[in-house]
Design a protein around this motif. Sequence first.
Motif, mmCIF file in Angstrom:
data_model
loop_
_atom_site.group_PDB
_atom_site.id
_atom_site.type_symbol
_atom_site.label_atom_id
_atom_site.label_comp_id
_atom_site.label_asym_id
_atom_site.label_seq_id
_atom_site.Cartn_x
_atom_site.Cartn_y
_atom_site.Cartn_z
ATOM 1 N N MET A 1 0.411 -1.660 0.187
ATOM 2 C CA MET A 1 -0.196 0.038 -0.413
ATOM 3 C C MET A 1 0.535 1.268 -0.187
ATOM 4 O O MET A 1 2.058 1.397 0.818
ATOM 5 C CB MET A 1 -0.789 -0.161 1.170
ATOM 6 C CG MET A 1 -0.516 -0.145 2.533
ATOM 7 S SD MET A 1 1.357 -1.479 3.388
ATOM 8 C CE MET A 1 0.152 -2.267 2.887
ATOM 9 N N LEU A 73 2.368 2.643 16.150
ATOM 10 C CA LEU A 73 1.691 1.399 15.617
ATOM 11 C C LEU A 73 3.210 0.349 15.447
ATOM 12 O O LEU A 73 3.551 -0.449 15.748
ATOM 13 C CB LEU A 73 0.430 0.712 14.889
ATOM 14 C CG LEU A 73 -0.328 1.385 15.696
ATOM 15 C CD1 LEU A 73 -1.292 1.156 14.323
ATOM 16 C CD2 LEU A 73 -0.943 0.019 16.840
ATOM 17 N N PRO B 4 7.358 8.503 5.996
ATOM 18 C CA PRO B 4 6.691 7.110 6.067
ATOM 19 C C PRO B 4 5.946 6.260 5.113
ATOM 20 O O PRO B 4 5.120 5.286 5.312
ATOM 21 C CB PRO B 4 5.485 7.761 6.788
ATOM 22 C CG PRO B 4 5.284 9.468 6.406
ATOM 23 C CD PRO B 4 7.161 9.398 6.363
ATOM 24 N N SER B 5 6.014 6.630 4.161
ATOM 25 C CA SER B 5 5.689 5.759 2.934
ATOM 26 C C SER B 5 7.102 4.625 2.406
ATOM 27 O O SER B 5 6.752 3.702 2.029
ATOM 28 C CB SER B 5 6.362 7.106 1.243
ATOM 29 O OG SER B 5 5.194 7.716 1.274
ATOM 30 N N ARG B 27 8.510 -0.335 3.828
ATOM 31 C CA ARG B 27 7.582 0.459 3.616
ATOM 32 C C ARG B 27 6.565 -0.262 4.465
ATOM 33 O O ARG B 27 6.898 -1.305 5.108
ATOM 34 C CB ARG B 27 6.196 -0.545 2.371
ATOM 35 C CG ARG B 27 7.257 -0.055 1.018
ATOM 36 C CD ARG B 27 7.022 -1.403 -0.673
ATOM 37 N NE ARG B 27 6.045 -1.551 -0.413
ATOM 38 C CZ ARG B 27 4.860 -1.035 -0.174
ATOM 39 N NH1 ARG B 27 4.746 0.092 -1.875
ATOM 40 N NH2 ARG B 27 3.464 -1.395 -1.057
ATOM 41 N N PRO B 28 5.407 0.367 4.947
ATOM 42 C CA PRO B 28 4.815 0.418 5.735
ATOM 43 C C PRO B 28 3.411 -0.898 6.029
ATOM 44 O O PRO B 28 2.430 -0.595 5.887
ATOM 45 C CB PRO B 28 4.246 1.312 5.853
ATOM 46 C CG PRO B 28 3.450 2.281 5.368
ATOM 47 C CD PRO B 28 4.857 1.720 4.003
ATOM 48 N N VAL B 29 3.745 -1.740 6.004
ATOM 49 C CA VAL B 29 2.641 -3.085 5.688
ATOM 50 C C VAL B 29 1.802 -3.221 6.661
ATOM 51 O O VAL B 29 1.264 -4.347 6.275
ATOM 52 C CB VAL B 29 3.831 -4.602 5.176
ATOM 53 C CG1 VAL B 29 4.523 -4.030 3.702
ATOM 54 C CG2 VAL B 29 4.661 -4.760 6.474
ATOM 55 N N HIS B 30 2.141 -3.262 7.958
ATOM 56 C CA HIS B 30 1.265 -3.439 8.472
ATOM 57 C C HIS B 30 0.377 -2.136 9.000
ATOM 58 O O HIS B 30 -0.443 -2.258 10.033
ATOM 59 C CB HIS B 30 1.997 -3.546 10.278
ATOM 60 C CG HIS B 30 2.739 -4.959 10.172
ATOM 61 N ND1 HIS B 30 2.185 -6.428 9.367
ATOM 62 C CD2 HIS B 30 4.293 -5.578 10.161
ATOM 63 C CE1 HIS B 30 2.748 -6.826 9.472
ATOM 64 N NE2 HIS B 30 4.387 -6.306 9.232
ATOM 65 N N ALA B 31 0.490 -1.127 7.958
ATOM 66 C CA ALA B 31 -0.082 -0.155 8.512
ATOM 67 C C ALA B 31 -1.563 -0.104 8.343
ATOM 68 O O ALA B 31 -2.656 0.919 9.432
ATOM 69 C CB ALA B 31 -0.001 1.213 7.722
ATOM 70 N N SER B 33 -3.482 -2.191 10.302
ATOM 71 C CA SER B 33 -3.870 -1.482 11.490
ATOM 72 C C SER B 33 -4.912 -0.807 12.530
ATOM 73 O O SER B 33 -5.347 -1.142 13.826
ATOM 74 C CB SER B 33 -2.992 -2.245 12.326
ATOM 75 O OG SER B 33 -1.515 -2.634 12.369
ATOM 76 N N VAL B 34 -3.943 -0.011 11.594
ATOM 77 C CA VAL B 34 -4.376 1.752 12.416
ATOM 78 C C VAL B 34 -6.050 2.132 13.028
ATOM 79 O O VAL B 34 -6.501 2.514 13.537
ATOM 80 C CB VAL B 34 -3.833 2.951 11.662
ATOM 81 C CG1 VAL B 34 -4.691 2.795 10.422
ATOM 82 C CG2 VAL B 34 -4.143 4.591 12.500
ATOM 83 N N PHE B 35 -6.935 0.919 12.008
ATOM 84 C CA PHE B 35 -7.971 1.185 11.491
ATOM 85 C C PHE B 35 -9.244 -0.105 12.700
ATOM 86 O O PHE B 35 -9.931 -0.350 12.448
ATOM 87 C CB PHE B 35 -8.460 0.558 10.197
ATOM 88 C CG PHE B 35 -8.478 1.418 8.604
ATOM 89 C CD1 PHE B 35 -8.662 2.408 9.456
ATOM 90 C CD2 PHE B 35 -7.271 0.966 8.363
ATOM 91 C CE1 PHE B 35 -8.535 3.500 8.081
ATOM 92 C CE2 PHE B 35 -6.217 1.928 7.740
ATOM 93 C CZ PHE B 35 -7.113 3.932 7.236
ATOM 94 N N ALA B 237 1.659 -12.314 10.053
ATOM 95 C CA ALA B 237 2.812 -10.732 9.798
ATOM 96 C C ALA B 237 3.718 -10.998 8.529
ATOM 97 O O ALA B 237 3.860 -10.057 7.545
ATOM 98 C CB ALA B 237 2.774 -10.365 11.479
ATOM 99 N N HIS B 238 4.082 -12.183 8.770
ATOM 100 C CA HIS B 238 5.489 -12.182 8.311
ATOM 101 C C HIS B 238 4.909 -12.907 6.420
ATOM 102 O O HIS B 238 5.755 -11.939 5.502
ATOM 103 C CB HIS B 238 5.727 -13.427 8.127
ATOM 104 C CG HIS B 238 7.447 -14.078 7.927
ATOM 105 N ND1 HIS B 238 8.711 -13.364 7.888
ATOM 106 C CD2 HIS B 238 7.281 -14.761 6.305
ATOM 107 C CE1 HIS B 238 9.377 -14.019 7.257
ATOM 108 N NE2 HIS B 238 8.539 -14.620 6.293
ATOM 109 N N ALA B 241 4.414 -8.889 4.436
ATOM 110 C CA ALA B 241 5.562 -8.497 4.297
ATOM 111 C C ALA B 241 6.583 -8.867 3.610
ATOM 112 O O ALA B 241 6.910 -8.481 2.171
ATOM 113 C CB ALA B 241 6.252 -8.111 5.633
ATOM 114 N N ILE B 342 -3.577 -6.031 4.809
ATOM 115 C CA ILE B 342 -2.892 -5.430 3.220
ATOM 116 C C ILE B 342 -2.128 -6.349 2.586
ATOM 117 O O ILE B 342 -1.178 -6.747 3.347
ATOM 118 C CB ILE B 342 -3.459 -4.212 3.327
ATOM 119 C CG1 ILE B 342 -4.505 -3.299 3.912
ATOM 120 C CG2 ILE B 342 -3.316 -3.932 1.359
ATOM 121 C CD1 ILE B 342 -4.614 -1.736 3.745
ATOM 122 N N ALA B 344 -0.116 -5.924 -0.055
ATOM 123 C CA ALA B 344 0.096 -5.088 -1.427
ATOM 124 C C ALA B 344 0.995 -5.715 -2.266
ATOM 125 O O ALA B 344 2.118 -7.085 -2.138
ATOM 126 C CB ALA B 344 0.683 -3.879 -1.148
#
Lengths: 80, 393
Positions: A1, A73, B4-5, B27-31, B33-35, B237-238, B241, B342, B344
């Motif tokens: 993303m 996070l 942060p990108s 890359r913020p592959v776990h971003a 989780s902010v939702f 998680a792995h 990523a 997500i 990607a």
Amino acid sequence: MCLAIPARITAVHSTSDTATVALDGVSKEISLALVEDAKVGDYVLVHVGYALNTISEEEAARTLAMIAEMGALASTDDTP
Amino acid sequence: MTDPSGNLEIQVNRTAAGAQCWIRSTRPVHAASVFIGRTAAETSVRLPRLFSVCARAQAGACAAALEQARDCVASPLTQIRRERAIAVERGREHLWRILLDWPGLLGTAPARQDLRLVISETTRLLAALDAQGDLFHPGSEAPAELARQAVFDAAASALEAQLTRSLFGVAPTRWLDEVIDATRFEHWCRVTDGVAAPLLRHLIDANEAGLGPTDIAVLPDLPDRTLLEALTGPGAAHFVARPTWHGVARETSPYARMREHPLIASLLGRFGCGLLVRLTAALLEVATSFVAGTGPDQAPAPPPAQVNPPGTGVGIGRTQAARGLLVHLARLDQDRISDYRILAPTEWNFHPEGVVAAALTALPPAPDAAWRRRAELLITAIDPCVAFRLHLT
């Protein structure tokens, strides 16, 4: 993303179609080649050195808050 | 400030025995989780604004995941309109790379003014396709007729004219009808100006068309249940990523989608699975995405089978983003997000043992400057979406 980061324009350099933006207190040069009528004080979404489009200050604040939350996070996540 | 990108660090060591490649991603592959903790409605609105580079593809995958988690399916017309919007965006994303990066690969200036016009017209198209702004809200109902049909038609005409001038030399539909095999493609390359054809004919003339062949297999069409297990299991998680399938890296990309198209199949036979085929697959998707996005509403693929019995609160959504397959997993508890992942395409393609690493290690020996140029061509062709740095030793 892929994220585009909101940033506020602090100076416009019309001869080079570029601008200086403030990103988390750090100044950065970006291209304005892809947006129209961007001016000092506007917020733009920045991706890989280009302003993609202008957004409202309120929208920028919301997105920056989520990015900050993401950063918090990430410092505790389980990334391999 | 750390970007942060995120970015990609690509390190290649070349020795007499061959080349080795390492790819490190921030890359913020776990971003996503902010939702967690947010409502489904808020997530469907905020998520595409956060991941705004492919906002419609993200919104489409998010809506599909949330709808499945809620045991509902969008109406056929809504699914059609979403696919059309995602197609418009997919073409626009390819045009970013083609108009900004491809000229530089021949030492000429980026076609920024052309891209500015493309962005302007695709923005009008997308606004007309979703006049109410709720096309990607879970459970939305698209209107039978576009409220801004005249605006849509004008934008489609302007975009078609721009694509004719910048890329194809003829209208995209005519290009698709006429340029159907390697022979006609080579002829088109030699008689057409603009941004794309000069680079492609240069690759043929410089004997660089086949650079970077790999034996990385294309990602198969994975069932929802398989994705669900991978995205919720102990290794989730792995997996997001550094994803693999059956223990090996896979490719998901414009080439992966287009490899059976007659033009790409013909080019594969003449030039192999290298640089020319990859770049042409993206160009081909500009044309097919234009047709899909601006053409009439057509029947969509049938909705995927439900992952779980109704009431389990979990859903998988998937869309074809510009760079490959995009997958979302959402789990709802009392209509609030309790898990969100997500997966990607960049994580598949830029996996440390993936297609980019394999293509770079397949490059023949060359002086540093020439080798770097070819490596950057390959990386651009597979398109990481984020900034990258290439280190050679």
